[in-house]
Design an enzyme around this catalytic site. Structure first.
Site, mmCIF file in Angstrom:
data_model
loop_
_atom_site.group_PDB
_atom_site.id
_atom_site.type_symbol
_atom_site.label_atom_id
_atom_site.label_comp_id
_atom_site.label_asym_id
_atom_site.label_seq_id
_atom_site.Cartn_x
_atom_site.Cartn_y
_atom_site.Cartn_z
ATOM 1 N N CYS A 1 0.833 -1.206 0.000
ATOM 2 C CA CYS A 1 0.000 0.000 0.000
ATOM 3 C C CYS A 1 0.876 1.268 0.000
ATOM 4 O O CYS A 1 1.544 1.530 -0.997
ATOM 5 C CB CYS A 1 -0.963 -0.042 1.188
ATOM 6 S SG CYS A 1 -2.308 1.125 1.040
ATOM 7 N N HIS B 1 -3.548 -5.837 1.380
ATOM 8 C CA HIS B 1 -3.245 -6.090 2.794
ATOM 9 C C HIS B 1 -3.541 -7.554 3.076
ATOM 10 O O HIS B 1 -4.317 -8.190 2.379
ATOM 11 C CB HIS B 1 -4.086 -5.185 3.683
ATOM 12 C CG HIS B 1 -3.772 -3.734 3.519
ATOM 13 N ND1 HIS B 1 -2.643 -3.154 4.066
ATOM 14 C CD2 HIS B 1 -4.414 -2.750 2.847
ATOM 15 C CE1 HIS B 1 -2.621 -1.869 3.739
ATOM 16 N NE2 HIS B 1 -3.684 -1.600 3.001
#
Lengths: 247, 444
Positions: free
Chosen positions: A101, A205
């Site tokens: 991310c 994630h």
């Protein structure tokens, strides 16, 4: 897969960069997974939590930079940029850089925050992340990608930024469900094999927990003869994961 | 009250009739469609300005404690006991009241994002802010945004007061013309540092972003903190826990009130440090409203837990302890409690519906390693597979997986004799709702 000459014999050195600021959405779990698998295979594990101002372990083989909130990314940026040479030397010598991310975005030339501020990146990769346009939503939800190297990849994404790769950079996979790098071109993440090192970036994630084959791959780069003990329950749970969820 | 509002109230009552008295949101939703200002109009019709409770964790329990003090003291007030804290839920709770015309005040638990839309129409007498933890980031985006939403909603009467948790560096950032701080005396925690706090939970200064330094840290980012660069620090507390004895089913505390130098000893009938904070926020609020120490003690000590919040229920002659889990800090505290109980058996129910948060990555930030010697762990829920992966990596080798919550519950209670074991169930929010139905328990 390129095999990295491993002088560390039977130990793997893992560095978690800025765990205090850059470990949103359980990104620390990626370390847990690597450590668990390595230990199971009889490898010793040394994990370094590296905060602002601390020296990165020169033996670091896998370096994780996770996601952070916009203001966290601003906090760490000047310290991170100071490490540019240190990090590129490590990667040049065979280390793996795993960016999730925000940690993925910072691998590029620059990154734009939600309020339009431009944050300079490490510039390891010729890519750029820009802010969502006013009519574009945050990319949030469960996602699937298909990777030539790893097969099906799953994860949870939550990001406003849109990352665009130039044609010479290969994405990690192609988006089957979800938004991926930018919600437009169906690319997800980045996978760049260098002469020795490896750069892997993703918006997913829960990455290594949900995709144990990638964790195996990262370890095998340093321990090619490694017999990864079957995590039968885990792997079968992942099957259930794929079948049952609304992926 | 004008015709449109009356029409809206009638419609809501009709919805109550059609659905059931147990509806927590639908009647309010319908009424709002007809009269968009109904909620604020009703709040404005009360003689006393509202008392509002917000923050990430423990809102329902804090509000429950506070309402119980109001109740014990015989006040005429309304309270959203269902825990539904969006506008439609607040309105539904108020419209459910039989004696709407006699009510003087509202005591409401309010979602962080809703606070401003209430207080911009009717200023509050008192706002209690418990804490800001990471919770449902998929809904709010990022936590800093949540804090500024709450700051924007801090519209208080001229004599109004903000009741703030002094131990949470995120909460202390909030500004108001009058603030009463509550917290733990650092002496209480001397020598008991919590070794399991993850790096990601360490606080950083919300003013200048430097990493905070802690003289002691006890729950997530809670502690005796200061910033070495801008001198931001834990403020002096006005209402303070000066003695603390945590037990498996309750906590005994001594609370000190700075302005009058009084002390109050009481039992908090819920386990865990987080519930000590929930009670303390309610105690501080009740004190500022003007209740006597006797009234406060009575209201806290005879409090009946909300369903699923540290509640003990009977099922097939077994005692089940139910703890709602929804984010890393809350979950880790529950797990720490279970870790202390050598006879614990555990069933975990993880769903990922909207009300749970679609994101289950928080499982990785929760300290499931505390369950290491509690094998086998029973699991179910739509995300049981993620739970199982997490538990495996936490070092647990035996996991009993059930596709249906019902089968899991039955196996769990049948296979564990509660003479030898203490049975804990840890559901997420919608799993708790399902569990409620299975246990055939009426919500209070």
């Amino acid at each position: 897969m390129k095999i990295v000459q491993n002088s560390n014999q039977n130990t793997i050195y893992i560095t978690h960069l800025y765990p205090q600021h850059m470990s949103l959405y359980g990104d620390r779990g990626n370390i847990t997974v690597l450590a668990y698998k390595a230990k199971l295979a009889g490898i010793e594990v040394v994990v370094q939590n590296c905060s602002i101002g601390e020296k990165i372990d020169p033996k670091a083989q896998i370096i994780l930079l996770g996601g952070g909130q916009d203001n966290d990314q601003e906090i760490i940026k000047s310290d991170l940029l100071k490490r540019k040479n240190e990090l590129s030397d490590l990667i040049g010598n065979g280390s793996t850089f795993l960016g999730i991310c925000g940690g993925f975005q910072l691998l590029g030339k620059s990154y734009q925050t939600a309020d339009g501020k431009e944050i300079e990146g490490l510039n390891f990769l010729n890519m750029q992340t820009i802010n969502a346009k006013p009519h574009e939503k945050r990319i949030i939800g469960n996602a699937i990608a298909e990777s030539p190297l790893f097969g099906k990849l799953i994860g949870y994404e939550n990001h406003g930024g849109r990352t665009f790769l130039p044609p010479e950079l290969k994405p990690l996979g192609k988006i089957v469900q979800g938004g991926g790098n930018n919600g437009q071109d169906k690319t997800e993440g980045i996978l760049t094999e260098l002469d020795k090192g490896l750069i892997l970036g993703t918006y997913f994630h829960g990455f290594l927990a949900k995709n144990p084959q990638v964790a195996n791959y990262l370890l095998k780069r340093f321990f090619p003869s490694l017999k990864m003990p079957a995590l039968s329950l885990l792997e079968s749970m992942n099957q259930i994961n794929n079948l049952q969820l609304n992926y | 009250m004008d015709f449109v509002n009356k029409l809206a109230i009638w419609s809501a009552q009709l919805v109550f009739l059609i659905l059931s008295k147990q509806s927590t949101s639908a009647p309010g939703l319908v009424a709002t469609k007809i009269a968009p200002n109904l909620l604020t109009d009703i709040l404005n019709s009360f003689s006393k300005p509202p008392i509002l409770i917000t923050g990430t964790n423990g809102k329902s329990t804090s509000t429950g404690f506070l309402a119980n003090i109001f109740q014990s003291a015989g006040q005429e007030f309304t309270h959203n006991r269902s825990g539904a804290n969006l506008k439609s839920g607040l309105l539904t709770a108020i419209l459910k009241e039989k004696n709407l015309n006699n009510l003087e005040q509202a005591v409401l638990e309010v979602d962080e994002a809703v606070l401003h839309s209430l207080t911009s129409h009717r200023k509050a007498k008192l706002i209690l802010v418990n804490n800001f933890f990471r919770d449902q980031l998929d809904r709010f985006g990022e936590m800093d945004k949540t804090i500024s939403l709450v700051q924007k909603g801090l519209n208080l009467e001229p004599d109004g007061v903000l009741i703030a948790n002094a131990d949470d560096p995120n909460v202390c950032k909030l500004k108001a013309s009058k603030i009463i701080y509550f917290g733990l005396s650092p002496q209480v925690w001397a020598g008991k540092n919590n070794p399991e706090i993850h790096a990601a939970e360490l606080g950083h200064c919300p003013i200048c972003a430097t990493d905070l330094t802690y003289k002691a840290q006890w729950l997530g980012q809670f502690g005796d903190f200061y910033c070495s660069s801008c001198n931001y620090q834990k403020p002096k507390t006005d209402i303070t826990i000066t003695k603390l004895h945590l037990q498996v089913e309750l906590s005994e505390v001594e609370v000190h009130f700075q302005d009058t130098n009084q002390k109050l000893n009481l039992k908090i009938p819920l386990a865990g440090l987080f519930n000590v904070y929930n009670a303390l926020g309610a105690i501080a609020s009740a004190y500022m409203v003007g209740f006597s120490l006797e009234q406060i003690k009575a209201g806290i000590e005879n409090y009946q837990p909300l369903f699923g919040r540290s509640q003990i229920v009977n099922y097939r002659n077994k005692k089940l302890k139910i703890f709602l889990i929804k984010n890393p800090i809350g979950a880790s505290e529950v797990l720490r409690l279970i870790n202390l109980d050598s006879r614990a058996k555990v069933l975990i129910l993880i769903n990922d519906n909207y009300a749970d948060s679609r994101d289950i990555c928080w499982l990785w930030d929760s300290h499931f390693e505390y369950l290491k010697d509690k094998s086998p762990i029973y699991i179910s829920g739509s995300r049981a597979s993620d739970m199982s992966i997490r538990l495996t990596y936490a070092g647990l080798d035996k996991i009993n997986y059930f596709r249906k919550i019902k089968t899991a519950l039955n196996a769990f209670s049948d296979e564990n004799n509660d003479q030898e074991h203490n049975l804990y169930i840890l559901p997420t929010y919608t799993a708790l709702l399902e569990l409620t139905k299975l246990l055939k328990l009426e919500k209070k």
